[in-house]
Design a protein around this motif. Structure first.
Motif, mmCIF file in Angstrom:
data_model
loop_
_atom_site.group_PDB
_atom_site.id
_atom_site.type_symbol
_atom_site.label_atom_id
_atom_site.label_comp_id
_atom_site.label_asym_id
_atom_site.label_seq_id
_atom_site.Cartn_x
_atom_site.Cartn_y
_atom_site.Cartn_z
ATOM 1 N N GLU A 4 0.812 -1.216 0.000
ATOM 2 C CA GLU A 4 0.000 0.000 0.000
ATOM 3 C C GLU A 4 0.843 1.263 0.000
ATOM 4 O O GLU A 4 0.340 2.356 -0.170
ATOM 5 C CB GLU A 4 -0.919 0.018 1.222
ATOM 6 N N THR A 5 2.169 1.123 0.177
ATOM 7 C CA THR A 5 3.017 2.301 0.195
ATOM 8 C C THR A 5 4.024 2.305 -0.947
ATOM 9 O O THR A 5 4.970 3.064 -0.938
ATOM 10 C CB THR A 5 3.771 2.407 1.531
ATOM 11 N N GLN A 6 3.828 1.456 -1.946
ATOM 12 C CA GLN A 6 4.688 1.484 -3.110
ATOM 13 C C GLN A 6 4.392 2.747 -3.903
ATOM 14 O O GLN A 6 3.244 3.063 -4.177
ATOM 15 C CB GLN A 6 4.421 0.268 -3.996
ATOM 16 N N PRO A 7 5.415 3.498 -4.302
ATOM 17 C CA PRO A 7 5.167 4.703 -5.086
ATOM 18 C C PRO A 7 4.707 4.357 -6.491
ATOM 19 O O PRO A 7 5.443 3.772 -7.271
ATOM 20 C CB PRO A 7 6.531 5.408 -5.103
ATOM 21 N N SER A 8 3.475 4.719 -6.833
ATOM 22 C CA SER A 8 2.947 4.375 -8.142
ATOM 23 C C SER A 8 3.556 5.234 -9.229
ATOM 24 O O SER A 8 3.557 4.867 -10.393
ATOM 25 C CB SER A 8 1.418 4.565 -8.144
ATOM 26 N N PRO A 15 2.017 15.843 -2.615
ATOM 27 C CA PRO A 15 2.346 16.396 -1.306
ATOM 28 C C PRO A 15 1.990 15.413 -0.209
ATOM 29 O O PRO A 15 0.873 14.893 -0.171
ATOM 30 C CB PRO A 15 1.470 17.656 -1.231
ATOM 31 N N PRO A 16 2.938 15.069 0.681
ATOM 32 C CA PRO A 16 2.679 14.079 1.722
ATOM 33 C C PRO A 16 1.778 14.612 2.810
ATOM 34 O O PRO A 16 1.795 15.812 3.112
ATOM 35 C CB PRO A 16 4.082 13.788 2.269
ATOM 36 N N PRO A 17 0.955 13.760 3.435
ATOM 37 C CA PRO A 17 0.057 14.208 4.489
ATOM 38 C C PRO A 17 0.779 14.541 5.773
ATOM 39 O O PRO A 17 0.252 15.237 6.610
ATOM 40 C CB PRO A 17 -0.880 13.012 4.679
ATOM 41 N N SER A 18 1.963 14.007 5.961
ATOM 42 C CA SER A 18 2.736 14.312 7.155
ATOM 43 C C SER A 18 4.060 14.890 6.730
ATOM 44 O O SER A 18 4.721 14.362 5.858
ATOM 45 C CB SER A 18 2.973 13.048 7.975
ATOM 46 N N SER A 19 4.440 16.020 7.297
ATOM 47 C CA SER A 19 5.674 16.635 6.864
ATOM 48 C C SER A 19 6.418 17.282 8.004
ATOM 49 O O SER A 19 5.841 17.652 9.017
ATOM 50 C CB SER A 19 5.377 17.700 5.796
ATOM 51 N N GLU A 150 0.748 6.009 0.856
ATOM 52 C CA GLU A 150 0.611 5.471 -0.495
ATOM 53 C C GLU A 150 1.893 5.558 -1.314
ATOM 54 O O GLU A 150 2.059 4.828 -2.286
ATOM 55 C CB GLU A 150 -0.507 6.204 -1.259
ATOM 56 N N HIS A 151 2.786 6.463 -0.952
ATOM 57 C CA HIS A 151 3.929 6.717 -1.820
ATOM 58 C C HIS A 151 5.291 6.586 -1.145
ATOM 59 O O HIS A 151 6.292 6.408 -1.821
ATOM 60 C CB HIS A 151 3.823 8.114 -2.442
ATOM 61 N N GLY A 152 5.371 6.681 0.144
ATOM 62 C CA GLY A 152 6.655 6.568 0.814
ATOM 63 C C GLY A 152 7.116 7.885 1.404
ATOM 64 O O GLY A 152 6.319 8.671 1.920
ATOM 65 N N ILE A 153 8.409 8.164 1.289
ATOM 66 C CA ILE A 153 9.013 9.340 1.920
ATOM 67 C C ILE A 153 9.524 10.300 0.861
ATOM 68 O O ILE A 153 10.172 9.905 -0.110
ATOM 69 C CB ILE A 153 10.173 8.917 2.854
ATOM 70 N N LEU A 154 9.216 11.572 1.070
ATOM 71 C CA LEU A 154 9.720 12.646 0.219
ATOM 72 C C LEU A 154 10.731 13.456 1.022
ATOM 73 O O LEU A 154 10.437 13.895 2.137
ATOM 74 C CB LEU A 154 8.575 13.552 -0.230
ATOM 75 N N ILE A 155 11.931 13.641 0.466
ATOM 76 C CA ILE A 155 12.947 14.496 1.066
ATOM 77 C C ILE A 155 13.066 15.754 0.210
ATOM 78 O O ILE A 155 13.237 15.659 -1.014
ATOM 79 C CB ILE A 155 14.316 13.800 1.144
ATOM 80 N N CYS A 156 12.974 16.914 0.819
ATOM 81 C CA CYS A 156 13.042 18.179 0.090
ATOM 82 C C CYS A 156 14.510 18.531 -0.158
ATOM 83 O O CYS A 156 15.211 19.017 0.742
ATOM 84 C CB CYS A 156 12.350 19.285 0.866
ATOM 85 N N ALA A 157 14.958 18.257 -1.379
ATOM 86 C CA ALA A 157 16.374 18.369 -1.703
ATOM 87 C C ALA A 157 16.923 19.776 -1.482
ATOM 88 O O ALA A 157 18.074 19.943 -1.071
ATOM 89 C CB ALA A 157 16.599 17.948 -3.152
ATOM 90 N N ASN A 158 16.111 20.789 -1.750
ATOM 91 C CA ASN A 158 16.596 22.161 -1.620
ATOM 92 C C ASN A 158 16.700 22.626 -0.177
ATOM 93 O O ASN A 158 17.271 23.682 0.104
ATOM 94 C CB ASN A 158 15.693 23.114 -2.395
#
Length: 275
Positions: A4-8, A15-19, A150-158
């Motif tokens: 359920e958390t594989q990035p499609s 935008p992630p729901p938790s940040s 649903e997608h995993g973890i997003l790291i804000c590169a900037n």
């Protein structure tokens, strides 16, 4: 993560729901009604002194000589982030790979996520540029990362400053991932904002982002007593406030206080707070 958390669509994570977010002090004098949602402020070269049609060094010289307002400096910074997006993402991915290979905290959390049938690797821990927002109330809204079931973890590169910052940010989001697999958190607060408050307390507490050295040298908070508790409370409340279901900062603080005792004492999957 699990199925359920594989990035499609890894190239364009939503935008992630938790940040992990921060809000800077006002940089303009604009204001709005307390009942209205503040709108984002767009750049006007005549007002700010920053002109994206001119060379970067021309704008930078104007900043050094006081020819650009605080609002203009904000837009200049975002402009340069867009120019250097590819470079920043490559650097972010290098730091991510280093953390997975060498960070004791990140490696430990990765094992604990896998023990719950989840998966975190370079396919669903992605680096992207995250635009900041300057709103009419003068607040600057930035984010260093986020977690989406649903997608995993997003790291804000900037926003990633160095390897240590990457380690803290990644550990924060991995705590959210573990909480999701363990308890199925109500991320948006549709049923109860206490879920969001609890996982934000735990992430701020366990990631290392509130340790004394980070607070003192990065954020200028040199207090020796209650510094850790104050940092965790503040960062948890900021993250809860970002939820659409949260009405205002008063409610955010109230919800954090309601779950504080039980969630601040819960260090799972660690035995204690190590960072």
């Amino acid at each position: 993560m699990s199925s359920e958390t594989q990035p499609s669509e890894p190239s364009k994570p939503p935008p992630p729901p938790s940040s992990s977010s921060t809000t800077s002090p006002p940089s303009t004098s604009a204001s709005t009604s307390s009942n209205a949602v503040p709108r984002s402020v767009e750049n006007d070269p005549a007002r700010t002194g920053f002109d994206p049609q001119k060379a970067w060094w021309v704008n930078y010289f104007k900043i050094l000589t006081g020819g650009v307002t605080d609002e203009g400096v904000f837009h200049y910074r975002e402009w340069r982030y867009r120019v250097h997006e590819k470079r920043d993402c490559a650097r972010c991915e290098e730091f991510r790979d280093w953390a997975f290979a060498h960070s004791p905290t990140v490696r430990f959390m990765r094992e604990k996520v896998e023990a719950l049938n989840g998966r975190l690797d370079k396919d669903n821990v992605v680096c992207r540029r995250c635009p900041a927002r300057l709103t009419e109330d003068g607040q600057v809204h930035r984010s260093s990362g986020g977690f989406s079931p649903e997608h995993g973890i997003l790291i804000c590169a900037n926003e990633v400053r160095n390897r240590g910052h990457m380690e803290d940010t990644l550990a924060h989001e991995m705590v959210h991932a573990w909480d999701h697999l363990r308890w199925k958190v109500d991320w948006m607060g549709d049923k109860d904002l206490k879920h969001a408050a609890c996982t934000e307390i735990r992430a701020a507490m366990l990631s290392g982002e509130c340790r004394w050295a980070r607070e003192a040298w990065t954020r200028g908070n040199w207090k020796l007593t209650q510094q850790f508790h104050d940092c965790v409370r503040k960062r948890a409340a900021q993250s809860v406030l970002a939820r659409p279901r949260c009405k205002d900062d008063v409610q955010a603080v109230k919800v954090v206080n309601q779950v504080w005792d039980s969630c601040f004492s819960d260090t799972r999957p660690f035995d204690e707070v190590y960072r």
